[in-house]
Design an enzyme around this catalytic site. Structure first.
Site, PDB file in Angstrom:
ATOM      1  N   THR C 125      -6.948   0.367  -8.045  1.00 31.19           N
ATOM      2  CA  THR C 125      -5.973   0.275  -6.966  1.00 31.19           C
ATOM      3  C   THR C 125      -6.308  -0.947  -6.147  1.00 31.19           C
ATOM      4  O   THR C 125      -7.447  -1.128  -5.723  1.00 31.19           O
ATOM      5  CB  THR C 125      -5.959   1.498  -6.045  1.00 31.19           C
ATOM      6  N   ASP C 127      -5.440  -1.429  -3.292  1.00 31.77           N
ATOM      7  CA  ASP C 127      -5.604  -1.022  -1.894  1.00 31.77           C
ATOM      8  C   ASP C 127      -6.998  -0.517  -1.566  1.00 31.77           C
ATOM      9  O   ASP C 127      -7.305  -0.264  -0.411  1.00 31.77           O
ATOM     10  CB  ASP C 127      -4.583   0.071  -1.552  1.00 31.77           C
ATOM     11  N   GLU C 221       1.208  -3.231   5.746  1.00 30.32           N
ATOM     12  CA  GLU C 221       2.619  -2.844   5.662  1.00 30.32           C
ATOM     13  C   GLU C 221       2.861  -1.414   6.141  1.00 30.32           C
ATOM     14  O   GLU C 221       3.939  -1.079   6.595  1.00 30.32           O
ATOM     15  CB  GLU C 221       3.160  -3.030   4.240  1.00 30.32           C
ATOM     16  N   ARG C 265       6.364 -15.770  14.512  1.00 29.50           N
ATOM     17  CA  ARG C 265       6.790 -15.985  13.131  1.00 29.50           C
ATOM     18  C   ARG C 265       6.020 -15.084  12.180  1.00 29.50           C
ATOM     19  O   ARG C 265       4.821 -14.869  12.360  1.00 29.50           O
ATOM     20  CB  ARG C 265       6.532 -17.455  12.723  1.00 29.50           C
TER      21      ARG C 265
END
EC number: 2.7.1.90
Lengths: 341, 341, 341, 341
Positions: C125, C127, C221, C265
């Site tokens: 993974t 992650d 995220e 940004r």
């Protein structure tokens, strides 16, 4: 002889290399003194200076950004701005000024030169859209960063059935998209110079899905669909009637998902394209620009900017840089189209 | 129409990008068939071929090396070599041949063209020493690899009092040393074009030791001391009376240690300069060379090679590439000298 | 002895290194034969195989992706899926199966083992959120890619007064954000494990604007604001009531602009974090996982997966990997908080 | 509370990350003042200090080298050295000292602690050969640099029939050779821990020449042939009777050429392995070492050094680091041997 130096506009890898070359040759070969102006035109406008000698430029060659700082201050839009700059230069005993910047910065330089200031320009734009030079420094770095990102996307594109979109810089000219897309083997490249046909793009995407490989689309932030396509909402349009800058990649991903029923993912590179250490090409170009700019000062050849023509550095009138935008010509785009689909 | 393709001489990042562009445009735009020849001129000489179609060139754009293999076989030195190649090409139904290579490879191509074969050349040399093109692909990659190595040496140079020498490629021309040294802020750059004065080099080294920073010297493998210097032993001289190639860096390190009493360490980059994935500049240049080479075939414009002039690809006579070596001009070296010491 | 190999779930640099090690040691040391299953569990489910021998794994060590392809097919959700796999394995004469994948893939492997199949698992993974192993391969590569991107943002942050947000992967665990943010000197790191206080984030941003440097915020995220903050619209929430994945970076940029009046940004790295060549750490780890997985097969030690404990590879029960998610502990986040603001 | 900090021994990427973490947490969390000592133990020996506050450590995280400078000065070999350091520390009001360095530096730290000074150590060696820590920072960076170089050599090895040798660091331990060679798919890896059999090496080389690929040999600088092999000249032996350090790669290339009649080329990476920006792994490890070292000071837990155990930072007695060299164990080398030939 005292020479002022400033950097204006957006970040660009290579600015420090120019500054270093100007100062090293100016001090060591010509025996000049230097004055660094802080934050672009705001520096001479407000008389904000920093020390600029051989010690100050030590070690800056590989570093991105600019030790002088930058801004978008435009003295021609400030009441009496040009006069204030002239007064400040006189007060500081500055005999000549080297202005490193893009269209706006060099436009101000041209105005100052008309007003009697001894100015030499060094062209700078990451987008490579300035006329009168084959390339601007920073562009090669941006292209390599974008290429490496797209190289990485290929791995995923090979393993999963997804459309991958990579949005790169380029508001008015598609040079970064063209070079990065060509270098990294993109399946479609969309640039501002040529409004795209969304039906054609979707057709490319679907034909790729039939092979083992999924499609990779490189899109310049200023690219936009042909008139009447992609049913834009009012809020998505900018003053020119184009899709709002910075959102075209995600917009396209959404449209492709809707039309193909396949996943589409967007990577927005943003500012990482203009940061970090410059490539060798940009360091050499920026260094040579700096050397030739101080030569122009030594020659008293003012109102000029340096530019690259083939492998030579030449000088052109300051206005040459700002008169016309250098966009991607049809035949260069046609070269890339061979690899579409 | 059947087109043969071969790659000759040493490795060079971008060879695969040329092959891919030739085949993609040839098949998709012109409807040609292709024959891949293995191992440079040995391929057509012995009729050794491999399949070369769109599938064969998939995914090779970012890869170093050449899928066709290479060799230094020179058919002009083989009894009846030229005739055998003509016979083999005829037997395989090859109508035209694209030869990608350096001085030697293109020299053979010129001879074949005189003998009536339809040949188009693509110039290749990591050393950038071919005339009739502003740059050759592979050079930018080599320069970036060398620059990154020298960037790393700076860290040590800043912390310890050592002279650091980095030996880069360049037997007859100092382009890699010049560009990498200029890009990475070398304190001295030694190139074959200008025999160096060891006393002057030692002087630079010693003056650096007085500052916080230690000296970094970039030396092309073909650089050599001025006549009468550095008491060379016979075994160290090659056929030209120069120091044996590949050993100049260590030789210089020894001499500096002897003369300064300070440690000097040498890094020899060797083949890592010509391996691995090409930079964006080299991928775009190689791709454009490929596209324009197949255009030349389509135009029946044989006996030519493609070259870069500014941002345009042009065609020149094959002999133009091989007549004169493109060495570093005095004024380009002078630009770098500003930063010496 | 015939051994099947498959890779399931998302892309991850190092998959090919595992496959190569399994096959090289299996063939050369143990004399096994191999069967490659295509596209994760879809391969054994449909009997879709490819040849897998020493030749097939040559040159794949440095390549991202997986030569076996992958998918998210879950046979436990297919009517009679487990039985069909058992039948296909038997039909192909496969004595043991090595399954390389994440939570889902290893969960299926555990079920198959209970059903009597000889399975060994290799955890994967990007992650890094699997228990029973200190690290998973692919994670180090993702962290380095993200770090390099953030390094580049620093250049711009130093020159302009802008807040720069970098969104990295991590839906349920913030390991990539934590390591990349710590490595690159982020001013704030936001992770899913700790709902953030938008007032505090804005406070950090504004305090940075008072210094020479602008703020850089790294956001996973899956990070989300504390309950009741940032007035989310319904469409922005996912099934868990969190902000829709993939949009937190831009959402945060908008909020910061609104509250501070300064530009913000966002860069969304997306799939470039999981593509391309693996780092040395990941190649060594993946290679060692492969070597030890085939050793487990040789030992007949099934129902296990390999894992890293310190510098040693050990074996743990397959369920150990899937029972609990390994999230960032409070004390590791506290280490990073020292550098916030 | 005033805390002194020094860095001793050779360069190592991550030194600045340690210094930054020590100072940031020390000032911001504990309210300490800092004194930077210049050039390793020479600093406290001569009372040579530099200012060390939050401003001084800004921006140094990604930079190689050390802002404090380093040296190999050993105060235990200086008459009254330990006493002079104690006096200087007292005179400067330094309550505790953090010494960052390798075996020698930490050996001095242990002596000082016995003499009553409050010392905490941070282990540093690019060679990864210190006991009591799973890894030292700098090692991962060196391995990645070497791996990338070897990756590049593969390109040439695939196209030409040459043996390619890459000499990497490692005088007494072969960790860099083992990891870089394993990561980059070397065909043979030679380490100091296991005298090599030149006949066996040549056998591997010749068997590779029969395939399409040429051999790549990674050799640690301290590797050496088994007794009685390779007919060494007296000048080539060092005090231990081993081949002189730094020359094994070229020595091996010569021998292979002589025995196989095929070209063999050597790349000596040298100091580029210890320069430049650290990898993410090294930046995180170094930062955590720094945070935990200042925690040890805060706890008054002197005479200790920090170390990595799995994913945790722990503390061990200073002597633990220096008692035994951590060499490559037989079973780790055996893992790599699977891929030889």
């Amino acid at each position: 002889m005292r020479v002022g130096v400033l950097t204006g506009g957006g970040d660009c890898p290579g600015l420090n290399a120019v500054i270093r070359a100007v100062v090293r040759k100016g001090v060591q070969v010509y025996g000049y003194e230097f004055v660094g102006f802080r934050s672009g035109w705001r520096g001479p406008l407000e008389g904000d200076t920093i020390a600029l000698d051989v010690q100050a430029v030590r070690g800056i060659l590989p570093r991105g950004g600019t030790i002088l700082g930058s801004s978008r201050t435009n003295p021609t839009k400030v009441e009496g701005g040009i006069e204030r700059i002239k007064d400040n230069l006189a007060g500081l005993g500055v005999d000549a000024l080297i202005a490193i910047g893009g269209e706006d910065t060099l436009g101000v330089a041209a105005r100052l030169h008309e007003a009697g200031v001894n100015v030499v320009g060094v062209p700078k734009t990451i987008d490579n859209d300035l006329s009168a030079t084959d390339y601007t420094f920073g562009f090669d770095t941006a292209v390599n960063i974008a290429m490496e990102a797209i190289d990485r996307l290929h791995t995923t594109a090979e393993s999963h059935h997804r459309a991958l979109i990579c949005e790169v810089m380029g508001r008015h000219a598609g040079w970064i998209a063209l070079h990065a897309g060509m270098a990294a083997g993109a399946n479609v490249i969309l640039i501002p110079e040529k409004p795209f046909d969304i039906d054609k793009v979707v057709e490319y995407v679907e034909s790729r899905f039939k092979t083992r490989y999924a499609p990779i689309i490189v899109v310049a932030e200023g690219a936009h669909p042909a008139e009447g396509q992609m049913e834009l909402q009012t809020g998505e349009l900018d003053a020119f009637g184009h899709v709002r800058l910075g959102g075209m990649g995600q917009r396209l991903a959404d449209e492709i998902e809707k039309r193909t029923g396949k996943e589409a993912r967007c990577t927005v590179l943003g500012h990482i394209q203009r940061g970090g250490t410059p490539t060798a090409f940009d360091r050499v170009l920026a260094t040579r620009f700096g050397l030739h700019a101080i030569d122009a000062v030594h020659d008293g050849d003012y109102g000029k900017m340096v530019g690259l023509a083939g492998t030579e550095i030449h000088r052109v009138g300051l206005s040459a840089a700002t008169d016309t935008l250098k966009t991607v010509p049809v035949e260069r785009y046609a070269e890339a189209e061979v690899f579409f689909g």
